[in-house]
Design a protein around this motif. Sequence first.
Motif, PDB file in Angstrom:
ATOM      1  N   PHE A  15       0.840  -1.201   0.000  1.00  0.00           N
ATOM      2  CA  PHE A  15       0.000   0.000   0.000  1.00  0.00           C
ATOM      3  C   PHE A  15       0.872   1.246   0.000  1.00  0.00           C
ATOM      4  CE2 PHE A  15       0.883  -0.750   4.436  1.00  0.00           C
ATOM      5  CZ  PHE A  15       0.968   0.507   5.007  1.00  0.00           C
ATOM      6  N   GLY A  16       0.341   2.299  -0.599  1.00  0.00           N
ATOM      7  CA  GLY A  16       1.060   3.565  -0.682  1.00  0.00           C
ATOM      8  C   GLY A  16       0.530   4.565   0.336  1.00  0.00           C
ATOM      9  N   GLN A  17       1.406   5.405   0.819  1.00  0.00           N
ATOM     10  CA  GLN A  17       1.021   6.398   1.818  1.00  0.00           C
ATOM     11  C   GLN A  17       1.866   7.655   1.621  1.00  0.00           C
ATOM     12  OE1 GLN A  17       1.486   4.930   5.814  1.00  0.00           O
ATOM     13  NE2 GLN A  17      -0.321   6.021   6.523  1.00  0.00           N
ATOM     14  N   ALA A  18       1.204   8.803   1.568  1.00  0.00           N
ATOM     15  CA  ALA A  18       1.942  10.065   1.457  1.00  0.00           C
ATOM     16  C   ALA A  18       2.583  10.386   2.802  1.00  0.00           C
ATOM     17  CB  ALA A  18       1.000  11.186   1.040  1.00  0.00           C
ATOM     18  N   ALA A  19       3.801  10.931   2.753  1.00  0.00           N
ATOM     19  CA  ALA A  19       4.489  11.303   3.994  1.00  0.00           C
ATOM     20  C   ALA A  19       3.746  12.444   4.683  1.00  0.00           C
ATOM     21  CB  ALA A  19       5.915  11.716   3.680  1.00  0.00           C
ATOM     22  N   LYS A  20       4.010  12.604   5.975  1.00  0.00           N
ATOM     23  CA  LYS A  20       3.380  13.703   6.727  1.00  0.00           C
ATOM     24  C   LYS A  20       3.820  15.050   6.146  1.00  0.00           C
ATOM     25  CE  LYS A  20       3.108  11.000  10.942  1.00  0.00           C
ATOM     26  NZ  LYS A  20       3.721  10.728  12.246  1.00  0.00           N
ATOM     27  N   ALA A  21       3.016  16.065   6.434  1.00  0.00           N
ATOM     28  CA  ALA A  21       3.256  17.396   5.844  1.00  0.00           C
ATOM     29  C   ALA A  21       4.648  17.931   6.161  1.00  0.00           C
ATOM     30  CB  ALA A  21       2.195  18.376   6.341  1.00  0.00           C
ATOM     31  N   ASP A  22       5.167  17.634   7.363  1.00  0.00           N
ATOM     32  CA  ASP A  22       6.486  18.173   7.718  1.00  0.00           C
ATOM     33  C   ASP A  22       7.637  17.426   7.047  1.00  0.00           C
ATOM     34  OD1 ASP A  22       6.211  15.838   9.109  1.00  0.00           O
ATOM     35  OD2 ASP A  22       6.959  16.604  11.016  1.00  0.00           O
ATOM     36  N   GLN A  23       7.316  16.332   6.326  1.00  0.00           N
ATOM     37  CA  GLN A  23       8.339  15.588   5.591  1.00  0.00           C
ATOM     38  C   GLN A  23       8.410  15.992   4.119  1.00  0.00           C
ATOM     39  OE1 GLN A  23      10.549  13.294   7.033  1.00  0.00           O
ATOM     40  NE2 GLN A  23       9.678  14.324   8.815  1.00  0.00           N
ATOM     41  N   ALA A  24       7.544  16.919   3.700  1.00  0.00           N
ATOM     42  CA  ALA A  24       7.537  17.378   2.303  1.00  0.00           C
ATOM     43  C   ALA A  24       8.516  18.541   2.130  1.00  0.00           C
ATOM     44  CB  ALA A  24       6.130  17.791   1.899  1.00  0.00           C
ATOM     45  N   TYR A  25       8.766  18.896   0.878  1.00  0.00           N
ATOM     46  CA  TYR A  25       9.668  20.002   0.534  1.00  0.00           C
ATOM     47  C   TYR A  25       8.799  21.092  -0.093  1.00  0.00           C
ATOM     48  CZ  TYR A  25      12.902  16.087   1.013  1.00  0.00           C
ATOM     49  OH  TYR A  25      13.588  14.982   1.487  1.00  0.00           O
ATOM     50  N   GLU A  26       8.630  22.209   0.629  1.00  0.00           N
ATOM     51  CA  GLU A  26       7.670  23.243   0.231  1.00  0.00           C
ATOM     52  C   GLU A  26       8.364  24.408  -0.486  1.00  0.00           C
ATOM     53  OE1 GLU A  26       4.384  23.102   0.955  1.00  0.00           O
ATOM     54  OE2 GLU A  26       4.250  21.509   2.456  1.00  0.00           O
ATOM     55  N   ASP A  27       7.543  25.162  -1.228  1.00  0.00           N
ATOM     56  CA  ASP A  27       7.988  26.404  -1.881  1.00  0.00           C
ATOM     57  C   ASP A  27       9.073  26.161  -2.929  1.00  0.00           C
ATOM     58  OD1 ASP A  27       6.248  28.135  -0.849  1.00  0.00           O
ATOM     59  OD2 ASP A  27       7.686  29.432   0.159  1.00  0.00           O
ATOM     60  N   ASN A  73      15.963  31.960  -1.580  1.00  0.00           N
ATOM     61  CA  ASN A  73      17.326  32.261  -2.028  1.00  0.00           C
ATOM     62  C   ASN A  73      18.257  31.058  -1.934  1.00  0.00           C
ATOM     63  OD1 ASN A  73      16.782  35.018  -2.537  1.00  0.00           O
ATOM     64  ND2 ASN A  73      16.867  35.426  -0.330  1.00  0.00           N
ATOM     65  N   TYR A  74      17.682  29.871  -1.773  1.00  0.00           N
ATOM     66  CA  TYR A  74      18.521  28.673  -1.668  1.00  0.00           C
ATOM     67  C   TYR A  74      19.330  28.510  -2.963  1.00  0.00           C
ATOM     68  CZ  TYR A  74      19.889  23.986  -0.208  1.00  0.00           C
ATOM     69  OH  TYR A  74      20.615  22.898   0.192  1.00  0.00           O
ATOM     70  N   PRO A  75      20.635  28.222  -2.852  1.00  0.00           N
ATOM     71  CA  PRO A  75      21.473  28.128  -4.063  1.00  0.00           C
ATOM     72  C   PRO A  75      20.964  27.083  -5.056  1.00  0.00           C
ATOM     73  CG  PRO A  75      22.828  28.134  -2.078  1.00  0.00           C
ATOM     74  CD  PRO A  75      21.414  28.005  -1.619  1.00  0.00           C
ATOM     75  N   LEU A  76      21.058  27.421  -6.340  1.00  0.00           N
ATOM     76  CA  LEU A  76      20.661  26.516  -7.430  1.00  0.00           C
ATOM     77  C   LEU A  76      21.907  26.039  -8.166  1.00  0.00           C
ATOM     78  CD1 LEU A  76      17.723  28.620  -8.956  1.00  0.00           C
ATOM     79  CD2 LEU A  76      17.556  26.808  -7.248  1.00  0.00           C
ATOM     80  N   VAL A  77      21.709  25.036  -9.019  1.00  0.00           N
ATOM     81  CA  VAL A  77      22.767  24.611  -9.939  1.00  0.00           C
ATOM     82  C   VAL A  77      22.430  25.245 -11.284  1.00  0.00           C
ATOM     83  CG1 VAL A  77      23.987  22.666 -10.966  1.00  0.00           C
ATOM     84  CG2 VAL A  77      23.014  22.447  -8.669  1.00  0.00           C
ATOM     85  N   THR A  78      23.206  26.265 -11.658  1.00  0.00           N
ATOM     86  CA  THR A  78      22.904  27.015 -12.881  1.00  0.00           C
ATOM     87  C   THR A  78      24.137  27.015 -13.779  1.00  0.00           C
ATOM     88  OG1 THR A  78      23.648  29.072 -11.880  1.00  0.00           O
ATOM     89  CG2 THR A  78      21.318  28.565 -11.674  1.00  0.00           C
ATOM     90  N   LEU A 339       6.093  15.496  -7.586  1.00  0.00           N
ATOM     91  CA  LEU A 339       6.192  16.943  -7.770  1.00  0.00           C
ATOM     92  C   LEU A 339       4.808  17.550  -7.963  1.00  0.00           C
ATOM     93  CD1 LEU A 339       9.237  17.374 -10.174  1.00  0.00           C
ATOM     94  CD2 LEU A 339       9.207  17.226  -7.688  1.00  0.00           C
ATOM     95  N   HIS A 340       4.484  18.545  -7.120  1.00  0.00           N
ATOM     96  CA  HIS A 340       3.301  19.378  -7.299  1.00  0.00           C
ATOM     97  C   HIS A 340       3.770  20.675  -7.962  1.00  0.00           C
ATOM     98  CE1 HIS A 340       0.774  17.044  -4.284  1.00  0.00           C
ATOM     99  NE2 HIS A 340       1.982  16.554  -4.125  1.00  0.00           N
ATOM    100  N   GLU A 341       2.881  21.627  -8.045  1.00  0.00           N
ATOM    101  CA  GLU A 341       3.270  22.897  -8.661  1.00  0.00           C
ATOM    102  C   GLU A 341       4.293  23.650  -7.811  1.00  0.00           C
ATOM    103  OE1 GLU A 341       1.057  26.773 -10.634  1.00  0.00           O
ATOM    104  OE2 GLU A 341      -0.094  24.983 -10.158  1.00  0.00           O
ATOM    105  N   ARG A 342       4.136  23.565  -6.474  1.00  0.00           N
ATOM    106  CA  ARG A 342       5.020  24.331  -5.587  1.00  0.00           C
ATOM    107  C   ARG A 342       5.665  23.482  -4.497  1.00  0.00           C
ATOM    108  NH1 ARG A 342       6.256  29.701  -6.772  1.00  0.00           N
ATOM    109  NH2 ARG A 342       6.607  29.974  -4.554  1.00  0.00           N
ATOM    110  N   LYS A 343       5.588  22.179  -4.606  1.00  0.00           N
ATOM    111  CA  LYS A 343       6.206  21.352  -3.551  1.00  0.00           C
ATOM    112  C   LYS A 343       6.526  19.961  -4.068  1.00  0.00           C
ATOM    113  CE  LYS A 343       2.196  19.262  -1.242  1.00  0.00           C
ATOM    114  NZ  LYS A 343       1.560  18.996   0.045  1.00  0.00           N
ATOM    115  N   CYS A 344       7.279  19.220  -3.250  1.00  0.00           N
ATOM    116  CA  CYS A 344       7.631  17.825  -3.559  1.00  0.00           C
ATOM    117  C   CYS A 344       7.234  16.984  -2.344  1.00  0.00           C
ATOM    118  CB  CYS A 344       9.129  17.710  -3.827  1.00  0.00           C
ATOM    119  SG  CYS A 344       9.669  16.014  -4.084  1.00  0.00           S
ATOM    120  N   GLU A 345       6.490  15.910  -2.592  1.00  0.00           N
ATOM    121  CA  GLU A 345       5.908  15.112  -1.512  1.00  0.00           C
ATOM    122  C   GLU A 345       6.364  13.653  -1.625  1.00  0.00           C
ATOM    123  OE1 GLU A 345       1.330  14.498  -0.037  1.00  0.00           O
ATOM    124  OE2 GLU A 345       1.738  14.264  -2.183  1.00  0.00           O
TER     125      GLU A 345
END
Length: 480
Positions: A15-27, A73-78, A339-345
């Motif tokens: 069975f699949g289960q989404a992680a709790k909200a505090d385990q996601a990567y927001e913004d 402002n988190y650094p990106l790979v550009t 991947l959502h529009e503004r987060k990763c879950e």
Amino acid sequence: MSRRVVRQSKFRHVFGQAAKADQAYEDIRVSKVTWDSSFCAVNPKFLAIIVEAGGGGAFIVLPLAKTGRVDKNYPLVTGHTGPVLDIDWCPHNDNVIASASDDTTIMVWQIPDYTPVRNITEPVITLEGHSKRVGILSWHPTARNVLLSAGGDNVIIIWNVGTGEVLLSLDDMHPDVIHSVCWNSNGSLLATTCKDKTLRIIDPRKSQVVAERARPHEGARPLRAVFTADGKLLSTGFSRMSERQLALWDPNNFEEPVALQEMDTSNGVLLPFYDPDSSIVYLCGKGDSSIRYFEITDEPPFVHYLNTFGSKEPQRGMGFMPKRGLDVSKCEIARFYKLHERKCEPIIMTVPRKSDLFQDDLYPDTPGPEPALEAEEWLSGQDADPVLISLKDGYVPPKHRELRITKRNILDVHPPSGPRRSQSASEAPLLPLPSSTSQQQHTLETLLEEIKALRERVQAQEERITALENMLCELVDGTD
């Protein structure tokens, strides 16, 4: 009275289960580029996501533990001048990632274990050989530093990243755009799908098509294909009535599929993620809000539907964690990064078990981070299965290993010897340089590179200390 026999399988109740909200990567501003790649790559150390960026292409790399809201402002790979279309972590070095771009280049990056202070802009090496955008990347499963790229020029190039050289170029095999490329388990064959609706199996070192099947799915939408552990092929595509399909093929008999599953009539391309240890294939459609999963077995009907994980939000892309990055103490057999529009879950697939002990039937030995071959050995015709590791005591990623690039000096190539001439005293032969000179030169270059890297690191730390001191002063002033 006949009694229906229930199929025995340890994966029937996954069975699949989404992680709790505090385990996601927001913004996180996930890329809006219209391209059918997963936009996300993950390994036991890092999560990488292609993001929106002005003035070129970029992706963000986060340590797995850095959950919650990501600073804008988190650094990106550009470094790319066009949008990034695909990214792929090296299976033999968790700090090395390759990126492919609309700007026709491939860049290979060394990601530090510490969080960088500013954007990473200098790749370890840039690979240039395609004439149009590069949309597909795939590292060789067993040979060190071997990377495959496929571009809009209908060419597949296999590179030795360690030297920056082209090992093989397959440029006469696809008459149209390549949709997907996949290695088999030991990297001796490729499976490709193309806009011409043909599924091909290619031996790259012989530059020949071993087998092919025209129109494995009748529909007009793109196909995808992956190898199974025993050398069969799984393909996803569309029927003539636009129903999505999953087919299992035996390459020795391409006339009819071994099994065919029809699903729904959604128009999103199904991305197949295959786990060779459990022989489960997970199907994730872009724009879907579900993940379907099937078990592949040796007895009819060969492809067995297990279940569907459903959620409310559609997925923009998906990352698939290698088996060595899973939590074996919780009977986790797969983990996705949706991947959502503004987060990763994170989405966790689990086999329900009562015991807390290590379940060896769920976790056979799995490919580890050590390559089985060098690039030159593979090119010469050698094959080797992946070097396996046990997950019994959990997996600890090795410390930071640096990717070393050794470019051959074209000036070292001796000119062909012409016809011998009689030598006069004034034409005495030049004395050869001692062999140690070139070694000293190489050592000197290595030392200079290390000094440059140390100088940059010291400068970065000085800037960081200055910034912290300024912040401290502001805090002290504020309290006064």
